[in-house]
Scaffold this motif. Structure first.
Motif, PDB file in Angstrom:
ATOM      1  N   ARG A 148       0.805  -1.248  -0.013  1.00 18.79           N
ATOM      2  CA  ARG A 148       0.026  -0.199  -0.009  1.00 18.79           C
ATOM      3  C   ARG A 148       0.793   1.159   0.013  1.00 18.79           C
ATOM      4  O   ARG A 148       0.663   2.279  -0.653  1.00 18.79           O
ATOM      5  CB  ARG A 148      -1.043  -0.087   1.057  1.00 18.79           C
ATOM      6  N   VAL A 149       2.017   1.263   0.666  1.00 23.60           N
ATOM      7  CA  VAL A 149       2.927   2.322   0.770  1.00 23.60           C
ATOM      8  C   VAL A 149       3.322   2.752  -0.537  1.00 23.60           C
ATOM      9  O   VAL A 149       3.522   3.832  -1.136  1.00 23.60           O
ATOM     10  CB  VAL A 149       4.115   2.077   1.830  1.00 23.60           C
ATOM     11  N   LEU A 150       3.825   1.684  -1.321  1.00 20.54           N
ATOM     12  CA  LEU A 150       4.193   1.810  -2.795  1.00 20.54           C
ATOM     13  C   LEU A 150       3.160   2.164  -3.677  1.00 20.54           C
ATOM     14  O   LEU A 150       3.474   3.211  -4.641  1.00 20.54           O
ATOM     15  CB  LEU A 150       5.039   0.708  -3.206  1.00 20.54           C
ATOM     16  N   VAL A 151       2.022   1.651  -3.578  1.00 16.92           N
ATOM     17  CA  VAL A 151       1.109   1.906  -4.498  1.00 16.92           C
ATOM     18  C   VAL A 151       0.505   3.478  -4.268  1.00 16.92           C
ATOM     19  O   VAL A 151       0.562   4.223  -5.325  1.00 16.92           O
ATOM     20  CB  VAL A 151      -0.229   1.351  -4.092  1.00 16.92           C
ATOM     21  N   HIS A 152       0.523   3.939  -2.970  1.00 13.65           N
ATOM     22  CA  HIS A 152       0.144   5.487  -2.839  1.00 13.65           C
ATOM     23  C   HIS A 152       1.169   6.237  -3.351  1.00 13.65           C
ATOM     24  O   HIS A 152       1.138   7.465  -4.086  1.00 13.65           O
ATOM     25  CB  HIS A 152      -0.046   5.666  -1.311  1.00 13.65           C
ATOM     26  N   LEU A 153       2.592   6.061  -3.132  1.00 20.76           N
ATOM     27  CA  LEU A 153       3.630   6.732  -3.611  1.00 20.76           C
ATOM     28  C   LEU A 153       3.557   6.848  -4.890  1.00 20.76           C
ATOM     29  O   LEU A 153       4.024   7.924  -5.576  1.00 20.76           O
ATOM     30  CB  LEU A 153       4.809   6.194  -3.046  1.00 20.76           C
ATOM     31  N   GLU A 154       3.406   5.685  -5.618  1.00 23.06           N
ATOM     32  CA  GLU A 154       3.609   5.862  -7.171  1.00 23.06           C
ATOM     33  C   GLU A 154       2.422   6.541  -7.937  1.00 23.06           C
ATOM     34  O   GLU A 154       2.497   7.045  -8.744  1.00 23.06           O
ATOM     35  CB  GLU A 154       3.818   4.302  -7.689  1.00 23.06           C
ATOM     36  N   ASN A 155       1.204   6.109  -7.309  1.00 18.54           N
ATOM     37  CA  ASN A 155       0.075   6.273  -8.354  1.00 18.54           C
ATOM     38  C   ASN A 155      -0.570   7.642  -7.805  1.00 18.54           C
ATOM     39  O   ASN A 155      -0.880   8.680  -8.355  1.00 18.54           O
ATOM     40  CB  ASN A 155      -0.787   5.249  -8.034  1.00 18.54           C
ATOM     41  N   ASN A 156      -0.641   8.006  -6.266  1.00 21.29           N
ATOM     42  CA  ASN A 156      -1.169   9.171  -5.748  1.00 21.29           C
ATOM     43  C   ASN A 156      -0.588  10.266  -5.311  1.00 21.29           C
ATOM     44  O   ASN A 156      -0.881  11.413  -4.818  1.00 21.29           O
ATOM     45  CB  ASN A 156      -2.098   8.691  -4.534  1.00 21.29           C
ATOM     46  N   LEU A 157       0.935  10.167  -5.251  1.00 19.39           N
ATOM     47  CA  LEU A 157       1.692  11.066  -4.809  1.00 19.39           C
ATOM     48  C   LEU A 157       2.872  11.596  -5.919  1.00 19.39           C
ATOM     49  O   LEU A 157       3.895  12.070  -5.410  1.00 19.39           O
ATOM     50  CB  LEU A 157       2.603  10.648  -3.453  1.00 19.39           C
ATOM     51  N   ALA A 158       2.542  11.466  -7.184  1.00 14.98           N
ATOM     52  CA  ALA A 158       3.480  11.712  -8.082  1.00 14.98           C
ATOM     53  C   ALA A 158       3.850  13.317  -8.205  1.00 14.98           C
ATOM     54  O   ALA A 158       5.057  13.715  -8.455  1.00 14.98           O
ATOM     55  CB  ALA A 158       2.729  11.594  -9.350  1.00 14.98           C
ATOM     56  N   ASP A 159       3.151  14.034  -7.598  1.00 13.21           N
ATOM     57  CA  ASP A 159       3.442  15.611  -7.492  1.00 13.21           C
ATOM     58  C   ASP A 159       4.023  15.830  -6.333  1.00 13.21           C
ATOM     59  O   ASP A 159       3.986  17.167  -5.871  1.00 13.21           O
ATOM     60  CB  ASP A 159       1.889  16.227  -7.584  1.00 13.21           C
ATOM     61  N   GLY A 160       4.463  15.083  -5.433  1.00 11.50           N
ATOM     62  CA  GLY A 160       5.167  15.053  -4.176  1.00 11.50           C
ATOM     63  C   GLY A 160       4.290  14.836  -3.066  1.00 11.50           C
ATOM     64  O   GLY A 160       3.464  14.830  -2.912  1.00 11.50           O
ATOM     65  N   ILE A 161       5.230  14.659  -1.821  1.00 15.13           N
ATOM     66  CA  ILE A 161       4.549  14.339  -0.581  1.00 15.13           C
ATOM     67  C   ILE A 161       4.182  15.567   0.141  1.00 15.13           C
ATOM     68  O   ILE A 161       3.477  15.441   1.209  1.00 15.13           O
ATOM     69  CB  ILE A 161       5.605  13.481   0.110  1.00 15.13           C
ATOM     70  N   GLY A 162       4.531  16.884  -0.176  1.00 13.33           N
ATOM     71  CA  GLY A 162       4.050  18.064   0.685  1.00 13.33           C
ATOM     72  C   GLY A 162       4.233  17.734   1.921  1.00 13.33           C
ATOM     73  O   GLY A 162       5.542  17.597   2.437  1.00 13.33           O
ATOM     74  N   SER A 163       3.073  18.004   3.120  1.00 16.50           N
ATOM     75  CA  SER A 163       3.370  17.888   4.407  1.00 16.50           C
ATOM     76  C   SER A 163       3.212  16.530   4.882  1.00 16.50           C
ATOM     77  O   SER A 163       2.987  16.373   6.307  1.00 16.50           O
ATOM     78  CB  SER A 163       2.405  18.857   5.208  1.00 16.50           C
ATOM     79  N   LEU A 164       3.074  15.581   3.912  1.00 15.42           N
ATOM     80  CA  LEU A 164       2.817  14.064   4.491  1.00 15.42           C
ATOM     81  C   LEU A 164       4.218  13.679   5.277  1.00 15.42           C
ATOM     82  O   LEU A 164       5.299  13.711   4.815  1.00 15.42           O
ATOM     83  CB  LEU A 164       2.716  13.287   3.501  1.00 15.42           C
ATOM     84  N   SER A 165       4.061  13.147   6.586  1.00 10.71           N
ATOM     85  CA  SER A 165       5.195  12.387   7.258  1.00 10.71           C
ATOM     86  C   SER A 165       4.655  11.112   7.502  1.00 10.71           C
ATOM     87  O   SER A 165       3.678  10.649   7.206  1.00 10.71           O
ATOM     88  CB  SER A 165       5.655  13.246   8.326  1.00 10.71           C
ATOM     89  N   ALA A 166       5.929  10.298   7.853  1.00 12.57           N
ATOM     90  CA  ALA A 166       5.837   8.751   7.985  1.00 12.57           C
ATOM     91  C   ALA A 166       4.708   8.582   8.898  1.00 12.57           C
ATOM     92  O   ALA A 166       3.884   7.409   8.743  1.00 12.57           O
ATOM     93  CB  ALA A 166       6.999   8.104   8.282  1.00 12.57           C
ATOM     94  N   GLY A 167       4.533   8.975   9.918  1.00 15.98           N
ATOM     95  CA  GLY A 167       3.516   8.546  11.258  1.00 15.98           C
ATOM     96  C   GLY A 167       2.018   8.757  10.786  1.00 15.98           C
ATOM     97  O   GLY A 167       1.285   7.569  10.511  1.00 15.98           O
ATOM     98  N   PRO A 168       1.567   9.672  10.108  1.00 14.57           N
ATOM     99  CA  PRO A 168       0.430  10.091   9.696  1.00 14.57           C
ATOM    100  C   PRO A 168       0.119   8.979   8.345  1.00 14.57           C
ATOM    101  O   PRO A 168      -1.131   8.317   8.458  1.00 14.57           O
ATOM    102  CB  PRO A 168       0.233  11.443   9.195  1.00 14.57           C
ATOM    103  N   PHE A 169       1.215   8.908   7.595  1.00 10.00           N
ATOM    104  CA  PHE A 169       1.047   7.979   6.237  1.00 10.00           C
ATOM    105  C   PHE A 169       0.758   6.493   6.959  1.00 10.00           C
ATOM    106  O   PHE A 169      -0.315   5.901   6.575  1.00 10.00           O
ATOM    107  CB  PHE A 169       2.328   8.235   5.676  1.00 10.00           C
ATOM    108  N   ALA A 170       1.621   6.120   7.908  1.00 18.91           N
ATOM    109  CA  ALA A 170       1.442   4.751   8.262  1.00 18.91           C
ATOM    110  C   ALA A 170       0.045   4.600   9.208  1.00 18.91           C
ATOM    111  O   ALA A 170      -0.731   3.442   8.841  1.00 18.91           O
ATOM    112  CB  ALA A 170       2.528   4.316   9.284  1.00 18.91           C
TER     113      ALA A 170
END
Ligand code: ADP
Ligand code: MG
Length: 481
Positions: A352-374
């Motif tokens: 799920r981590v990689l799917v989101h990074l590749e498909n939904n975050l192509a324009d950058g991660i902005g304010s996203l950090s690991a804790g909330p992402f997990a």
């Protein structure tokens, strides 16, 4: 390097490619003087007597440029060695000394290698230091010197430190060539040696191409193509040149070793000149500079300060996520691997981590950090959020940061109670007995189709609030009952 027969440009023929990449080093000042090394600016403002090659001016070697060159050498697994500057003599208006100070038989970096994202290695023959020339603009006659009305010259670039990375003829297709340049650029940027901007000319690619019949082991005669300004042009130029050479050879001609110019508008290459040989340049050791002999301690301290390289980053992510290294390439290329590794470390589902990074975050991660992402991925995996809702919450976290549970509540994404879902599913089953029969007794295909039908109905009734996976599980349970 292994080759792949499916990459033939002309059937039955192999294309052999070796690239020479020039990268401007990210120093504050020029290679042999204190004039600024800066892109842009009014013409002829970043200059001094050394950049202009005025009589009596003498070069003084920039230590930072040597350090950056050593970084490049270490990152490319080269032998870093004692080196000597040489004069390469030729005439061009943008080079007032009529010679370029380069390195010839004793480059600072000897053989090394680079690993592509798919794990294949490409040889590096050498990576040496040299000074850049100025820049001429030929006005009139289509921008070529021999047809121009007049020429303008800007010496801002004269004396800018370059590293020329000479790759082995190990590449076999436009895709290989582009992958090599991308990897090299990522490395140069990662180690802070260059900004790698092809569009500003801080990274320039000369492309050597030859062809040979499949199975032939001798190399064919190569042509060197200049003026390639993008990865796209690189691929186009290789295809054009390979076809041109095969046509030549199959119609009874032979390839002459030439330097050719890529014409972007026409999509073709033109002969600039017959290839000059090294002896034409009358190389001789630069008498105004001493050999460069970096100490082992200095080299080791430069090595110790190197950041993690793209190859190591791919390995690390692949190990963490238990995937192939090639599958980690995109995330690393986008510089999102730290986030991925951290989120996975916090227990997030790697897929799920990689799917989101590749498909939904192509324009950058902005304010996203690991804790909330997990935490968000946990909510998705547990069925508290549908995949559509997860994407919506993710977009908010990227834009504003925050806590995914709170964001979900604010958006009204309450998890549907299990009993509530059961009631809805049971009433839908009752309303559509024929479809239900088809679902319970049909073959796999029919079952899938009907599952889709029921999920669709439930989404309609719940306004998309239901979790598709939970619905499917519930349908399966009801069918087995
Ligand atoms: P030059 O000074 O003539 O440019 P270099 O040694 O600097 O020579 O660079 C030679 C480049 O040409 C290298 O990148 C090498 O991989 C490539 N090359 C050499 N022979 C061939 C060939 N037969 N086909 C394609 N590329 C080649
Ligand atoms: Mg060369």
């Amino acid at each position: 390097m292994s080759t792949n027969a499916t990459t033939e440009i002309v059937p039955g023929w192999e294309t052999v490619i070796g690239l020479e990449v020039h990268a401007e080093l990210a120093t504050a000042t020029k290679l042999f003087s204190g004039a600024p090394n800066r892109f842009g600016g009014e013409p002829n403002t970043n200059i001094d007597p050394v950049s202009l090659g005025l009589p009596g001016s003498l070069p003084v070697l920039n230590e930072k440029a040597v350090e950056l060159a050593i970084r490049v050498g270490l990152a490319l697994h080269c032998r870093v060695q004692r080196s000597v500057f040489s004069r390469k003599n030729y005439f061009y208006p943008d080079m007032p000394k009529d010679f370029q100070i380069s390195q010839y038989d004793l480059p600072i970096n000897g053989e090394g290698w680079l690993e592509l994202a798919d794990g294949r290695r490409v040889g590096i023959e050498r990576a040496h230091l040299e000074e850049d020339t100025g820049k001429s603009t030929h006005v009139g006659g289509g921008g070529r010197i021999h047809e121009a009305d007049y020429s303008l010259v800007d010496y801002n670039r004269a004396g800018v430190p370059l590293i020329e990375i000479v790759g082995a003829p190990d590449l076999r297709s436009p895709e290989d060539a582009r992958a090599y340049v991308s990897e090299l650029r990522s490395i140069l940027v990662a180690i802070g040696a260059s900004d790698g901007k092809m569009e500003e000319g801080s990274m320039r690619v000369d492309c050597n191409v030859s062809v040979r019949a499949l199975g032939e082991t001798e190399l064919g005669t190569r042509c060197e193509i200049k003026n390639i300004n993008s990865l796209r042009s690189l691929g186009r130029a290789i295809v054009y040149e390979a076809r041109r050479q095969v046509d030549l050879v199959t119609s009874g001609g032979r390839v002459e070793q030439q330097t050719r110019h890529w014409d972007e508008a026409e999509g073709s290459t033109h002969k600039l000149r017959s290839k000059e040989e090294a002896y034409d340049y009358r190389y001789f050791p630069e008498p105004d500079l001493v050999p460069v002999e970096p100490s082992d301690e200095w080299i080791e301290s430069i090595r110790a300060a190197l950041p993690m390289l793209p190859r190591e980053r791919r390995r690390r992510l692949a190990d963490e996520a238990k995937i192939e290294t090639a599958a980690a390439a995109l995330t690393v290329e986008r510089g999102m691997d730290d986030l991925a590794v951290e989120a996975i470390g916090l227990g997030a589902d790697p897929v799920r981590v990689l799917v989101h990074l590749e498909n939904n975050l192509a324009d950058g991660i902005g304010s996203l950090s690991a804790g909330p992402f997990a935490a968000l991925i946990a909510m998705e995996v547990d069925g508290n959020l549908t995949s559509t809702q997860t994407k919506t919450v993710l977009a908010v976290l990227v834009a504003d940061g925050g806590n995914p549970a709170e964001v979900a509540t604010e958006l009204g994404f309450e998890a549907m109670e299990a009993e509530e879902l059961e009631v809805i599913v049971d009433s839908l089953i009752a309303e559509h007995p024929q479809d239900w029969l088809a679902f319970t007794s049909g073959d796999d295909k029919e079952r899938k189709k009907k599952a889709g039908f029921f999920v669709g109905q439930i989404m309609k009734v719940t306004g998309g609030q239901a979790d598709g996976r939970a619905v499917n599980e519930l349908l399966a349970r009801r069918a087995d009952a």
